[in-house]
Design a protein around this motif. Structure first.
Motif, PDB file in Angstrom:
ATOM      1  N   VAL A 507       0.855  -1.185  -0.193  1.00 50.74           N
ATOM      2  CA  VAL A 507      -0.091   0.218  -0.019  1.00 50.74           C
ATOM      3  C   VAL A 507       0.836   1.306   0.085  1.00 50.74           C
ATOM      4  O   VAL A 507       0.845   2.202  -0.703  1.00 50.74           O
ATOM      5  CB  VAL A 507      -1.017  -0.071   1.147  1.00 50.74           C
ATOM      6  CG1 VAL A 507      -1.633   1.181   1.196  1.00 50.74           C
ATOM      7  CG2 VAL A 507      -2.053  -1.069   1.024  1.00 50.74           C
ATOM      8  N   ALA A 510       2.410   1.453  -3.453  1.00 52.09           N
ATOM      9  CA  ALA A 510       1.634   2.194  -4.504  1.00 52.09           C
ATOM     10  C   ALA A 510       1.583   3.610  -4.317  1.00 52.09           C
ATOM     11  O   ALA A 510       1.397   4.661  -5.285  1.00 52.09           O
ATOM     12  CB  ALA A 510       0.382   1.555  -4.350  1.00 52.09           C
ATOM     13  N   TRP A 511       1.336   4.233  -2.943  1.00 53.96           N
ATOM     14  CA  TRP A 511       1.425   5.785  -2.702  1.00 53.96           C
ATOM     15  C   TRP A 511       2.430   6.250  -3.183  1.00 53.96           C
ATOM     16  O   TRP A 511       2.623   7.435  -3.934  1.00 53.96           O
ATOM     17  CB  TRP A 511       1.214   5.793  -1.367  1.00 53.96           C
ATOM     18  CG  TRP A 511       0.927   7.255  -0.907  1.00 53.96           C
ATOM     19  CD1 TRP A 511       1.998   7.913  -0.439  1.00 53.96           C
ATOM     20  CD2 TRP A 511      -0.141   8.311  -1.007  1.00 53.96           C
ATOM     21  NE1 TRP A 511       1.611   9.447  -0.135  1.00 53.96           N
ATOM     22  CE2 TRP A 511       0.234   9.543  -0.637  1.00 53.96           C
ATOM     23  CE3 TRP A 511      -1.244   8.152  -1.690  1.00 53.96           C
ATOM     24  CZ2 TRP A 511      -0.297  10.729  -0.590  1.00 53.96           C
ATOM     25  CZ3 TRP A 511      -1.993   9.115  -1.789  1.00 53.96           C
ATOM     26  CH2 TRP A 511      -1.720  10.369  -1.378  1.00 53.96           C
ATOM     27  N   LEU A 514       2.547   6.521  -7.135  1.00 54.56           N
ATOM     28  CA  LEU A 514       1.554   7.138  -7.814  1.00 54.56           C
ATOM     29  C   LEU A 514       1.720   8.668  -7.300  1.00 54.56           C
ATOM     30  O   LEU A 514       1.196   9.597  -8.147  1.00 54.56           O
ATOM     31  CB  LEU A 514       0.144   6.624  -7.474  1.00 54.56           C
ATOM     32  CG  LEU A 514       0.113   5.264  -8.083  1.00 54.56           C
ATOM     33  CD1 LEU A 514      -1.436   4.548  -7.655  1.00 54.56           C
ATOM     34  CD2 LEU A 514       0.151   5.261  -9.645  1.00 54.56           C
ATOM     35  N   HIS A 515       2.281   8.997  -6.208  1.00 54.08           N
ATOM     36  CA  HIS A 515       2.381  10.297  -5.614  1.00 54.08           C
ATOM     37  C   HIS A 515       3.935  10.381  -4.933  1.00 54.08           C
ATOM     38  O   HIS A 515       4.037  10.515  -3.882  1.00 54.08           O
ATOM     39  CB  HIS A 515       1.276  10.583  -4.366  1.00 54.08           C
ATOM     40  CG  HIS A 515      -0.067  10.358  -4.955  1.00 54.08           C
ATOM     41  ND1 HIS A 515      -1.062  11.478  -5.535  1.00 54.08           N
ATOM     42  CD2 HIS A 515      -0.988   9.389  -4.939  1.00 54.08           C
ATOM     43  CE1 HIS A 515      -2.072  11.093  -5.885  1.00 54.08           C
ATOM     44  NE2 HIS A 515      -2.032   9.566  -5.560  1.00 54.08           N
ATOM     45  N   LYS A 530      -5.174   8.907 -10.615  1.00 53.26           N
ATOM     46  CA  LYS A 530      -4.188   8.193  -9.766  1.00 53.26           C
ATOM     47  C   LYS A 530      -4.563   7.753  -8.368  1.00 53.26           C
ATOM     48  O   LYS A 530      -4.456   6.916  -7.817  1.00 53.26           O
ATOM     49  CB  LYS A 530      -3.055   9.097  -9.395  1.00 53.26           C
ATOM     50  CG  LYS A 530      -2.125   9.193 -11.025  1.00 53.26           C
ATOM     51  CD  LYS A 530      -0.663  10.021 -10.400  1.00 53.26           C
ATOM     52  CE  LYS A 530       0.226  10.060 -11.773  1.00 53.26           C
ATOM     53  NZ  LYS A 530       1.453  10.768 -11.517  1.00 53.26           N
ATOM     54  N   TYR A 534      -4.913   4.344  -6.835  1.00 53.79           N
ATOM     55  CA  TYR A 534      -4.190   3.987  -5.514  1.00 53.79           C
ATOM     56  C   TYR A 534      -5.408   3.389  -4.444  1.00 53.79           C
ATOM     57  O   TYR A 534      -5.062   2.201  -4.126  1.00 53.79           O
ATOM     58  CB  TYR A 534      -3.930   5.147  -4.887  1.00 53.79           C
ATOM     59  CG  TYR A 534      -3.579   5.105  -3.281  1.00 53.79           C
ATOM     60  CD1 TYR A 534      -2.515   4.419  -3.060  1.00 53.79           C
ATOM     61  CD2 TYR A 534      -4.307   5.605  -2.381  1.00 53.79           C
ATOM     62  CE1 TYR A 534      -2.059   4.263  -1.507  1.00 53.79           C
ATOM     63  CE2 TYR A 534      -3.985   5.475  -1.051  1.00 53.79           C
ATOM     64  CZ  TYR A 534      -2.983   4.655  -0.681  1.00 53.79           C
ATOM     65  OH  TYR A 534      -2.684   4.412   0.488  1.00 53.79           O
ATOM     66  N   ARG A 535      -6.589   3.851  -4.653  1.00 52.55           N
ATOM     67  CA  ARG A 535      -7.678   3.214  -3.617  1.00 52.55           C
ATOM     68  C   ARG A 535      -7.911   1.911  -3.999  1.00 52.55           C
ATOM     69  O   ARG A 535      -8.098   0.993  -3.375  1.00 52.55           O
ATOM     70  CB  ARG A 535      -8.927   4.148  -3.821  1.00 52.55           C
ATOM     71  CG  ARG A 535      -8.763   5.311  -3.125  1.00 52.55           C
ATOM     72  CD  ARG A 535      -9.905   6.199  -3.260  1.00 52.55           C
ATOM     73  NE  ARG A 535      -9.944   7.585  -2.740  1.00 52.55           N
ATOM     74  CZ  ARG A 535     -10.903   8.568  -2.719  1.00 52.55           C
ATOM     75  NH1 ARG A 535     -11.914   8.381  -3.336  1.00 52.55           N
ATOM     76  NH2 ARG A 535     -10.646   9.702  -2.179  1.00 52.55           N
ATOM     77  N   ARG A 538      -5.164  -0.394  -2.874  1.00 55.52           N
ATOM     78  CA  ARG A 538      -5.098  -0.542  -1.546  1.00 55.52           C
ATOM     79  C   ARG A 538      -6.126  -1.493  -1.024  1.00 55.52           C
ATOM     80  O   ARG A 538      -5.753  -2.367  -0.255  1.00 55.52           O
ATOM     81  CB  ARG A 538      -5.589   0.867  -0.942  1.00 55.52           C
ATOM     82  CG  ARG A 538      -5.540   0.783   0.663  1.00 55.52           C
ATOM     83  CD  ARG A 538      -5.939   2.064   1.485  1.00 55.52           C
ATOM     84  NE  ARG A 538      -7.339   2.281   0.679  1.00 55.52           N
ATOM     85  CZ  ARG A 538      -7.812   3.521   0.968  1.00 55.52           C
ATOM     86  NH1 ARG A 538      -7.168   4.684   1.665  1.00 55.52           N
ATOM     87  NH2 ARG A 538      -8.910   3.940   0.529  1.00 55.52           N
ATOM     88  N   LEU A 589      -2.050   1.329 -14.105  1.00 63.15           N
ATOM     89  CA  LEU A 589      -0.680   1.779 -13.498  1.00 63.15           C
ATOM     90  C   LEU A 589       0.154   2.154 -14.390  1.00 63.15           C
ATOM     91  O   LEU A 589       1.187   2.933 -14.333  1.00 63.15           O
ATOM     92  CB  LEU A 589      -0.449   0.508 -12.821  1.00 63.15           C
ATOM     93  CG  LEU A 589       1.170   0.456 -12.060  1.00 63.15           C
ATOM     94  CD1 LEU A 589       1.067   1.645 -10.878  1.00 63.15           C
ATOM     95  CD2 LEU A 589       1.331  -0.915 -11.234  1.00 63.15           C
TER      96      LEU A 589
END
Length: 1008
Positions: A507, A510-511, A514-515, A530, A534-535, A538, A589
């Motif tokens: 998780v 991924a955050w 993407l950020h 994004k 991400y959600r 997650r 992604l």
């Protein structure tokens, strides 16, 4: 309980005709008693399971006695006997149910027959009515009894499952007690043998001391006797150790033999490894004993020779020495004989063990899922499922109690060690964090980061975010290591801890991907796509990890096999459903990462994200069709393969980045930057790339345990040893062919590399480029020939076979390969004689240009029109050609220029000579010349000869400069260049009138 069921089974012989309401009521009460008994068995089993785990955790080898071992065996026999009795009751009850169903069907047919009977007689009608009522009552009793018996049968199935678990617990306890007892006996034997070994060492020390105290005048025979006794004592100490090894190997062999004879279905990979280790140990022990016996026999021979040459006084010492050596040799020979016998017993067992293991593995993988076959089985399964939360809660309580009990048993000294280790762990974590933060700040300040640096930055951020979780997990593992709690407690706690990290790491990763940057609220421009991606990631990670934990606990907790299969099936079903959202997430992604990642690393992400869902789909399909074991096996192997494959891709990408950095560093700081960047570093890159690929393959074999898997390795060996074809009694296998293909590729690549390196660097001091090219090509040929010979040797082709092959090749050359070989030999002659070189200006068959390449079969000429002409080498050997630059690169050009007869030729020669001297594009030496060449019809012809260097501006540029210089000089001096002129004289003559083909007058033109 069992006695009550036995009595009930004895009463099952009652037929349907003897059923009464009292008997049905009695069976109803019996069902209630059996259910209560089953509940009691369940409670007792729960308690026994907890007690068993605690007893196993507290079991110490020194506490095990023969009485405890016998008691464990009696407990297992009693549990098995109780299970067998209940199974007999189940069989009797199944027979009774079948009989009652048959009787009920007969009663219903009789009732239908009676209902269809009609009579007008009142007496018969009353009797018929009575019989109908009796049949209905009997049918009701049979239906009620049948329902009760079916419930009893379902309860018996639950009881059988409980008793099977009880038997398994008893078997497990007996196995643990047996292991502890064997370990105890082994430790006692080791202690005794160690004591005997130490006695021999002490004896050797005493003899060594006695030898050192002997006076120098002591007889040599006495001194030699002490040396021999010391040697015998040392050999005896080793003999005792070998005896222990032999006993252990003999016990292992007997255990494997009994297992193969009595329970071949339990042979697994561990037994295969034991067999391999046993074979290796027996071989090593046989070799060591043979060497020692050989040394002792040589000593005996030498001792007998010395005894013959000695005096009478020394005979006593020689005799003692001979007796000691002979006795030791005899003992070692007996030991060698026993080892050889055990080795001979092992040889016939290798293939049956391997076959049994292969069959067991195949049967286990092809075993279908176990699901209930009737409603009663489903009711039992639902009952077991409802007990799973209760079992989990009990196991959690047991885990907590196990940790508390382990902590309570730790003394103060142990607590001090634990606190010290935890404190050291915190210090290590702090220093690692401090060091990584330094790297993080340096990377964060870089303006232009490579993909590897960007990936490292993300990894550092990920570790920083999860620093607390990693620290606590490390403390937990240290506590488990030092406190030594029960194994189930360790398993559950580690599973939960790893589950937490398994959710948190993906998780957070991924955050971060993407950020990657954090900005203020007012400046933050968030991409909604994004955020959505991400959600999805997650929730997908959380749901998948939760189901993984449930599935893992399903295999850890003491639940039935059907419940485990049902949990596995549910997990496989979930995997099959998640394929579509995973592919959608993959698409989003990759679309998001295209903005920040490109090139090789984007390819790595594409392959990884594609292979994972495909692997999940394959595993899910296997599980859904019922092959759960095969699905888990494939999942494990595919997971290891994907892990190694991704690791190889990442390592390859890092290697490319490192190679790029090395090239930049070499160009910036090294004096031989071109050598490093063009030749050395590419060779290093190629070697490391091949090494990474080979390392990945070996890692895959090692991590899967295939090196120790005799069945798998024999299959692989059989594949590579398969004979493809035969050349003169030499069998060429698949392995030889594959290895030869790799060798051919390596040889051709390395020969090409050697040509480049020798031309650019090794022969760089040779100024003649043709000589340098010839030497580099010869070097390439030598490397190529040596490599081809090595490849042929690898293929197993000997020189005799090679001569036969060359003989056949010679016949082929005489028919179809003559031109190819002719060109090849001609190429070698061109390199030896060197009538031309690379860079020469030649004219071959009307094609004029520069020689750009001399190959094995042909050479390439680039004409002045930039056309590549391929000329076979044999054309230059058999035909003549012009080489303008054979001796040097200076060429002479001759021009013919005419001037008017009205100009002074002496002055013209002087003007042309001065004009040539002013041209810089031509050579001063040799000097240019101007000569009066010929008196022509309309001009006086002068011959102009000048020289130019081909390495200079070129012939066209020089010619252009010379002509313009002469033109300008002649025009300046008023010298004209005439053009051809003709004088025409016109004559008029009379033609005869009688000629009809002409006019009266013809005009003839005569040029003078």
């Amino acid at each position: 309980m069992v006695s009550a069921q036995t009595e009930a089974s004895n009463s099952n012989a009652a037929t349907a005709s003897s059923l009464t309401p009292e008997i049905v009521e009695e069976r109803q009460n019996l069902l209630k008693i059996e259910r209560e008994t089953t509940q009691q068995q369940q409670s007792q089993l729960d308690v026994q399971t907890q007690e068993l785990a605690e007893r196993i955790a507290q079991l110490q080898p020194e506490q095990v006695s023969e009485e405890l071992l016998k008691e464990a065996g009696f407990t297992k026999q009693a549990a098995q006997l109780e299970l067998d009795k209940v199974r007999v009751t189940q069989q009797n009850l199944t027979t009774l149910i079948r009989e009652q169903r048959t009787a009920l069907q007969d009663r219903r047919q009789r009732l239908e027959t009676l209902q269809a009977t009609q009579t007008t007689n009142e007496t018969e009608a009353a009797a018929l009515k009575t019989r109908l009522e009796q049949q209905q009552i009997a049918i009701e009793l049979l239906e009620k009894s049948l329902g009760i018996e079916q419930l009893r049968l379902a309860n018996l199935q639950v009881l059988i499952d409980l008793l099977e678990k009880k038997v398994d617990s008893a078997v497990r306890w007996e196995n643990e007690v047996t292991k502890a007892y064997e370990l105890q006996q082994k430790e006692k034997l080791q202690s005794r043998i160690q004591e005997e070994r130490q006695n021999y060492f002490n004896q050797a020390s005493q003899l060594q001391l006695e030898l050192s105290r002997l006076p120098e005048t002591a007889p040599e025979a006495q001194r030699q006797l002490l040396k021999t006794q010391i040697q015998v004592a040392e050999y005896r100490a080793q003999w005792v150790t070998d005896e222990l090894k032999f006993n252990f190997m003999n016990d292992t062999l007997m255990r494997l033999k009994n297992l193969l004879e009595k329970m071949p279905d339990r042979i697994n990979q561990q037994h295969q490894r034991e067999t391999d280790h046993l074979k290796q140990d027996l071989t090593a022990l046989t070799l060591a004993l043979s060497n020692r016996i050989g040394v002792l026999q040589q000593q005996l021979t030498v001792q007998k020779q010395r005894q013959i040459a000695s005096d009478q006084r020394s005979q006593r010492w020689f005799k003692q020495e001979q007796e000691a050596l002979s006795e030791l040799t005899k003992d070692l020979q007996q030991q060698l004989q026993r080892v050889t016998e055990v080795h001979l017993l092992l040889l016939p067992l290798e293939m049956p063990l391997a076959t049994a293991y292969a069959n067991n593995l195949r049967n286990r993988l092809m075993q279908r899922r176990q699901l209930p076959e009737n409603m009663t089985g489903w009711q039992t399964l639902l009952s077991e499922i409802s007990e799973v939360p209760h079992i989990f809660w009990q196991q959690t309580q047991f885990t907590v109690r196990g940790f508390l009990r382990a902590f309570q048993q730790i003394d103060e000294k142990r607590w001090s060690v634990i606190i010290l280790v935890v404190f050291l762990w915190l210090i290590i974590v702090f220093f690692i964090r401090y060091y990584l933060m330094g790297i993080f700040h340096r990377l964060n300040q870089m303006a232009d980061m490579s993909s590897s640096a960007r990936s490292l930055l993300i990894l550092l951020k990920l570790l920083h975010i999860n620093r607390i979780g990693i620290t606590l997990t490390g403390i937990l593992l240290l506590m488990i290591w030092l406190a030594d709690p029960p194994y189930p407690s360790v398993l559950i706690s580690v599973t939960v801890a790893l589950l937490w990290l398994g959710i948190k790491f993906p998780v957070d990763l991924a955050w971060l991907i993407l950020h990657p940057r954090e900005t203020s609220q007012s400046e933050q421009q968030v991409d909604l796509a994004k955020i959505k991606l991400y959600r999805q990631l997650r929730w997908m990670v959380i749901l998948t990890s939760s189901l993984i934990m449930i599935t893992t606990l399903g295999h850890i907790l003491p639940i039935g096999l059907m419940v485990q299969d049902l949990i596995d099936t549910g997990f496989m079903l979930f995997l099959s459903i998640t394929i579509f959202p995973i592919m959608h997430i993959r698409h989003l992604l990759i679309g998001s990462l295209k903005q920040t990642i490109s090139g090789y690393w984007l390819l790595v992400i594409r392959l990884t994200t594609l292979m994972i869902p495909l692997a999940l789909l394959a595993v899910a399909l296997m599980g859904l069709i019922g092959y759960l074991n095969l699905g888990w096996y494939v999942a494990w192997r595919l997971g290891l393969f994907l892990f190694i494959f991704v690791a190889w891709l990442v390592a390859r990408g890092l290697l490319q980045d490192i190679i790029k950095l090395l090239k930049n560093f070499a160009l910036k700081y090294s004096e031989y930057g071109l050598l490093w960047t063009q030749d050395i570093i590419p060779l290093l890159d190629k070697l490391l790339g091949v090494g990474l690929a080979i390392g990945a393959i070996f890692t895959l074999f090692w991590i899967n345990g295939w090196f120790n898997d005799e069945v798998f390795m024999s299959s692989v060996k059989g594949f590579f040893d398969y004979t493809v074809f035969t050349i003169n009694e030499a069998n060429i296998s698949i392995g030889n062919v594959l290895l030869s293909i790799f060798t051919f590729w390596a040889v051709f690549w390395f020969s090409s590399w050697s040509k480049r390196v020798t031309y650019r660097w090794i022969y760089s001091n040779i100024l003649d480029l043709g000589v340098r090219s010839s030497l580099s090509i010869f070097t390439q040929y030598i490397v190529l020939v040596i490599g081809l010979l090595i490849a042929l040797k690898i293929m197993g082709i000997n020189l005799t076979t090679l001569m036969v092959l060359l003989g056949g090749l010679g016949v082929g050359i005489g028919f179809g390969l003559q031109n190819i070989v002719n060109n090849f030999v001609s190429g070698i002659l061109l390199l030896v004689e060197r009538p031309l070189r690379t860079g020469d200006i030649v004219n071959v068959g009307g094609n004029e240009g520069e020689v750009t390449q001399i190959g094995m079969r042909s050479l390439t000429i680039k004409t002045w029109n930039k056309q590549d002409v391929i000329v076979p080498n044999s054309e230059l050997i058999t035909n003549s050609f012009v080489n303008w630059t054979h001796s040097d690169k200076v060429l002479r050009v001759t021009l013919y220029i005419g001037v008017s007869y009205n100009d002074d030729p002496h002055h013209v020669k002087k003007v042309m000579t001065e004009a040539l001297n002013q041209v810089t594009e031509i050579l001063k030496e040799p000097p240019s010349t101007v000569s009066l060449w010929e008196f022509m019809d309309s001009a006086v012809s002068f011959r102009v000869d000048y020289y130019f260097d081909l390495s200079g501006p070129g012939g066209l540029v020089a010619r252009d400069a010379v002509l313009f210089s002469i033109w300008d000089a002649l025009r300046k001096e008023g010298i004209t260049i005439p053009y051809p002129q003709r004088d025409i004289h016109v004559l008029t003559t009379k033609v005869p009138q009688d000629n009809p083909l002409t006019d009266s007058t013809d005009t003839y033109f005569k040029a003078v």
